[in-house]
Design a protein around this motif. Structure first.
Motif, PDB file in Angstrom:
ATOM      1  N   VAL A 145      48.069  36.753 -35.033  1.00  0.00           N
ATOM      2  CA  VAL A 145      46.794  37.155 -34.955  1.00  0.00           C
ATOM      3  C   VAL A 145      45.272  36.081 -33.941  1.00  0.00           C
ATOM      4  O   VAL A 145      45.860  35.901 -32.548  1.00  0.00           O
ATOM      5  N   SER A 146      44.056  36.616 -33.881  1.00  0.00           N
ATOM      6  CA  SER A 146      43.505  36.949 -33.145  1.00  0.00           C
ATOM      7  C   SER A 146      42.292  35.909 -33.695  1.00  0.00           C
ATOM      8  O   SER A 146      41.876  36.088 -35.166  1.00  0.00           O
ATOM      9  N   ILE A 147      41.492  34.651 -33.037  1.00  0.00           N
ATOM     10  CA  ILE A 147      40.332  33.942 -33.804  1.00  0.00           C
ATOM     11  C   ILE A 147      39.407  34.395 -32.743  1.00  0.00           C
ATOM     12  O   ILE A 147      39.087  34.360 -31.551  1.00  0.00           O
ATOM     13  N   GLY A 148      37.717  34.765 -33.102  1.00  0.00           N
ATOM     14  CA  GLY A 148      36.913  34.679 -32.542  1.00  0.00           C
ATOM     15  C   GLY A 148      36.022  33.751 -32.577  1.00  0.00           C
ATOM     16  O   GLY A 148      35.534  34.299 -33.966  1.00  0.00           O
ATOM     17  N   LEU A 149      35.257  33.671 -31.550  1.00  0.00           N
ATOM     18  CA  LEU A 149      34.383  32.299 -31.275  1.00  0.00           C
ATOM     19  C   LEU A 149      33.143  33.279 -31.418  1.00  0.00           C
ATOM     20  O   LEU A 149      32.926  33.430 -30.411  1.00  0.00           O
ATOM     21  N   LEU A 150      32.694  33.459 -32.424  1.00  0.00           N
ATOM     22  CA  LEU A 150      31.006  34.551 -31.814  1.00  0.00           C
ATOM     23  C   LEU A 150      30.077  33.621 -31.447  1.00  0.00           C
ATOM     24  O   LEU A 150      29.491  33.236 -31.655  1.00  0.00           O
ATOM     25  N   PRO A 151      29.235  34.273 -30.722  1.00  0.00           N
ATOM     26  CA  PRO A 151      28.212  33.898 -29.870  1.00  0.00           C
ATOM     27  C   PRO A 151      27.120  33.731 -31.716  1.00  0.00           C
ATOM     28  O   PRO A 151      26.063  32.886 -31.543  1.00  0.00           O
ATOM     29  N   GLY A 152      27.347  34.307 -32.305  1.00  0.00           N
ATOM     30  CA  GLY A 152      26.214  35.104 -33.511  1.00  0.00           C
ATOM     31  C   GLY A 152      26.050  33.833 -34.814  1.00  0.00           C
ATOM     32  O   GLY A 152      27.209  33.230 -34.994  1.00  0.00           O
TER      33      GLY A 152
END
Length: 172
Positions: A65-72
């Motif tokens: 699993v990957s978690i992306g903490l997005l800027p938008g």
């Protein structure tokens, strides 16, 4: 009365690097992501392209699993490879969230955003494992900051990252 034991949680391993596509850097990042997944870790990244997408792709190919903490503000901004997209609306300030969430950061290549993640991690006392990334020297120093531990390969970087999680990575 004894408190119930909690199941151990998978370690969160931060992976940072440029959002620009670079075949060599992306190959390393994909291998890092796959190795993190193979060891039961979760990749945490900024959720966009380049190194972030490659690490997420590697995690997915490794069954992880990957978690992306997005800027938008929209989860649709995430690279398609990201498993869990979390829009923060914080712009580059989301780099601080990545560092706070992860006990160790692997920096691969990088642009200016990567410098900020490295600096925040070092300030927080988090180990930074560097793969062909920035060398940072404090003013007046002739050598690079020893807080960035250099790895020669994706395999070595992930081994070092898990040693940091386990508390067995040697202090510098």
């Amino acid at each position: 009365m004894t408190a119930p034991t909690r199941p151990s949680r998978p370690p969160l391993i931060g992976v940072c690097g440029t959002s620009r596509d670079d075949p060599a850097t992306n190959e390393v990042a994909e291998r890092v992501g796959a190795l993190i997944a193979a060891r039961g870790g979760i990749v945490v990244c900024g959720g966009l392209g380049g190194v972030m997408a490659a690490a997420a792709r590697g995690a997915a190919r490794g069954g992880g699993v990957s978690i992306g903490l997005l800027p938008g503000d929209s989860p649709n901004e995430a690279a398609t490879e990201v498993s869990i997209a979390i829009p923060t609306g914080l712009g580059e300030m989301r780099n601080a969230l990545i560092v706070r969430a992860c006990p160790v950061i692997i920096a691969i290549g990088g642009a200016y955003g990567t410098i900020s993640e490295i600096a925040l991690a070092l300030r927080k006392g988090r180990p930074v494992i560097g793969l062909d990334t920035w060398e940072i020297r404090p003013p007046g120093e002739s050598t690079a900051d020893p807080g960035i531990r250099r790895a020669g390969s994706a395999d070595e970087a992930v081994t070092m990252a898990f040693a940091a999680v386990d508390g067995t990575l040697a202090r510098v």
